[in-house]
Scaffold this active site. Sequence first.
Site, PDB file in Angstrom:
ATOM      1  N   ASP A  98     -12.302  15.093 -15.749  1.00 35.61           N
ATOM      2  CA  ASP A  98     -11.508  13.979 -15.227  1.00 35.61           C
ATOM      3  C   ASP A  98     -10.442  14.477 -14.248  1.00 35.61           C
ATOM      4  O   ASP A  98      -9.955  15.599 -14.367  1.00 35.61           O
ATOM      5  CB  ASP A  98     -10.847  13.242 -16.404  1.00 35.61           C
ATOM      6  CG  ASP A  98     -10.363  11.853 -16.012  1.00 35.61           C
ATOM      7  OD1 ASP A  98     -10.753  11.362 -14.935  1.00 35.61           O
ATOM      8  OD2 ASP A  98      -9.589  11.261 -16.792  1.00 35.61           O
ATOM      9  N   ASN A 108     -18.488   3.578 -15.725  1.00 34.02           N
ATOM     10  CA  ASN A 108     -18.113   3.926 -14.348  1.00 34.02           C
ATOM     11  C   ASN A 108     -18.760   3.018 -13.292  1.00 34.02           C
ATOM     12  O   ASN A 108     -18.367   3.031 -12.127  1.00 34.02           O
ATOM     13  CB  ASN A 108     -18.435   5.398 -14.038  1.00 34.02           C
ATOM     14  CG  ASN A 108     -17.470   6.383 -14.691  1.00 34.02           C
ATOM     15  OD1 ASN A 108     -17.840   7.488 -15.078  1.00 34.02           O
ATOM     16  ND2 ASN A 108     -16.199   5.988 -14.825  1.00 34.02           N
TER      17      ASN A 108
HETATM   18  C1  IPE Z   1     -14.395   9.556 -18.138  1.00 34.10           C
HETATM   19  O1  IPE Z   1     -13.444   9.470 -17.135  1.00 34.10           O
HETATM   20  C2  IPE Z   1     -15.766   9.621 -17.552  1.00 34.10           C
HETATM   21  C3  IPE Z   1     -16.104  10.841 -16.843  1.00 34.10           C
HETATM   22  C4  IPE Z   1     -15.332  11.889 -16.715  1.00 34.10           C
HETATM   23  C5  IPE Z   1     -17.414  10.867 -16.260  1.00 34.10           C
HETATM   24  P1  IPE Z   1     -12.862   8.070 -16.635  1.00 34.10           P
HETATM   25  O2  IPE Z   1     -11.902   8.395 -15.557  1.00 34.10           O
HETATM   26  O3  IPE Z   1     -13.971   7.153 -16.296  1.00 34.10           O
HETATM   27  O4  IPE Z   1     -12.142   7.538 -17.947  1.00 34.10           O
HETATM   28  P2  IPE Z   1     -10.983   6.458 -18.116  1.00 34.10           P
HETATM   29  O5  IPE Z   1     -11.448   5.204 -17.393  1.00 34.10           O
HETATM   30  O6  IPE Z   1      -9.749   7.025 -17.482  1.00 34.10           O
HETATM   31  O7  IPE Z   1     -10.843   6.281 -19.581  1.00 34.10           O
HETATM   32  C1  IPE Z   2     -13.643  11.994 -12.833  1.00 35.97           C
HETATM   33  O1  IPE Z   2     -12.596  11.810 -11.932  1.00 35.97           O
HETATM   34  C2  IPE Z   2     -14.981  11.736 -12.183  1.00 35.97           C
HETATM   35  C3  IPE Z   2     -15.701  10.574 -12.712  1.00 35.97           C
HETATM   36  C4  IPE Z   2     -15.269   9.760 -13.631  1.00 35.97           C
HETATM   37  C5  IPE Z   2     -17.003  10.324 -12.156  1.00 35.97           C
HETATM   38  P1  IPE Z   2     -11.939  10.389 -11.684  1.00 35.97           P
HETATM   39  O2  IPE Z   2     -12.614   9.754 -10.504  1.00 35.97           O
HETATM   40  O3  IPE Z   2     -11.947   9.571 -12.919  1.00 35.97           O
HETATM   41  O4  IPE Z   2     -10.467  10.818 -11.278  1.00 35.97           O
HETATM   42  P2  IPE Z   2      -9.110  10.081 -11.652  1.00 35.97           P
HETATM   43  O5  IPE Z   2      -9.102   9.873 -13.134  1.00 35.97           O
HETATM   44  O6  IPE Z   2      -9.116   8.791 -10.909  1.00 35.97           O
HETATM   45  O7  IPE Z   2      -8.057  11.028 -11.187  1.00 35.97           O
HETATM   46 MG    MG Z   3     -10.584   9.327 -14.422  1.00 37.69          MG
END
Ligand code: IPE
Ligand code: IPE
Ligand code: MG
Length: 223
Positions: A12, A60
């Site tokens: 993340d 997602n």
């Molecule tokens: C969890 O991260 C999913 C992945 C890393 C693929 P998210 O960024 O989607 O999670 P939330 O929405 O902050 O809980």
């Molecule tokens: C994790 O990074 C990647 C996926 C969930 C696919 P994020 O896109 O969730 O990054 P933040 O949480 O917005 O920083």
């Molecule tokens: Mg995230």
Amino acid sequence: MSAARHVAIIMDGNGRWAKRRHLPRAMGHRKGVEAVRALVRALKTIELECLTLYAFSSENWKRPEDEVDDLMDLMRRFIKSDLPEFIEHDVRLKIIGNWQALAPDIVEMLEDALRQTENGTRTLAVALNYGAQAEIVEAARKAAAAGEITERSLAAHLYTADLPPLDLLIRTSGEVRLSNFLLWQSAYAEMLFTDVLWPDFTPAHLLDALEHFAVRERRFGGR
Ligand code: IPE
Ligand code: IPE
Ligand code: MG
């Protein structure tokens, strides 16, 4: 003291990494893929039977279409560019989640990659369109259809049935939640939450986490 066999990572923080640099989110995801590549390369020197990476959750899809498209394109490019290295380094690719619902060309690429890596000795499990609650419901249905729902029969129908028990779960970016990842499998996993954003996560961070894991006392309810 014992070494971890199975580590899972919630990757993340790509968006925040980009935001801090005034870059588009897509750049954060691109850097995130580079961090994955470095980690997979490091697997050849790290003693680990299985590394499971959360790449795309079933939630997602709620993101804007252009971001989802970027992520799917990165996936296509990653499989194409890195598959030869997986084969060379004895990595067995495994996909968990409802990946058959992804775009047909990605499904085809993944099927091919799974076939070509099936003899690998170390497993890289990638969670794509994955949600733990759906996984548990599906496993419960299958266990019920087979006659009985017990802890053992349900676990036998999870995506992870053929993997070693989860030892260590890492989440980057400072968020302290599981976001529907490996809920069943985390029952006795050690947890590590780090502020490092995923694109900045290096093999050295993983090695450090493994060292800390090795000295933790796991009790599993005993004493
Ligand atoms: C969890 O991260 C999913 C992945 C890393 C693929 P998210 O960024 O989607 O999670 P939330 O929405 O902050 O809980
Ligand atoms: C994790 O990074 C990647 C996926 C969930 C696919 P994020 O896109 O969730 O990054 P933040 O949480 O917005 O920083
Ligand atoms: Mg995230």
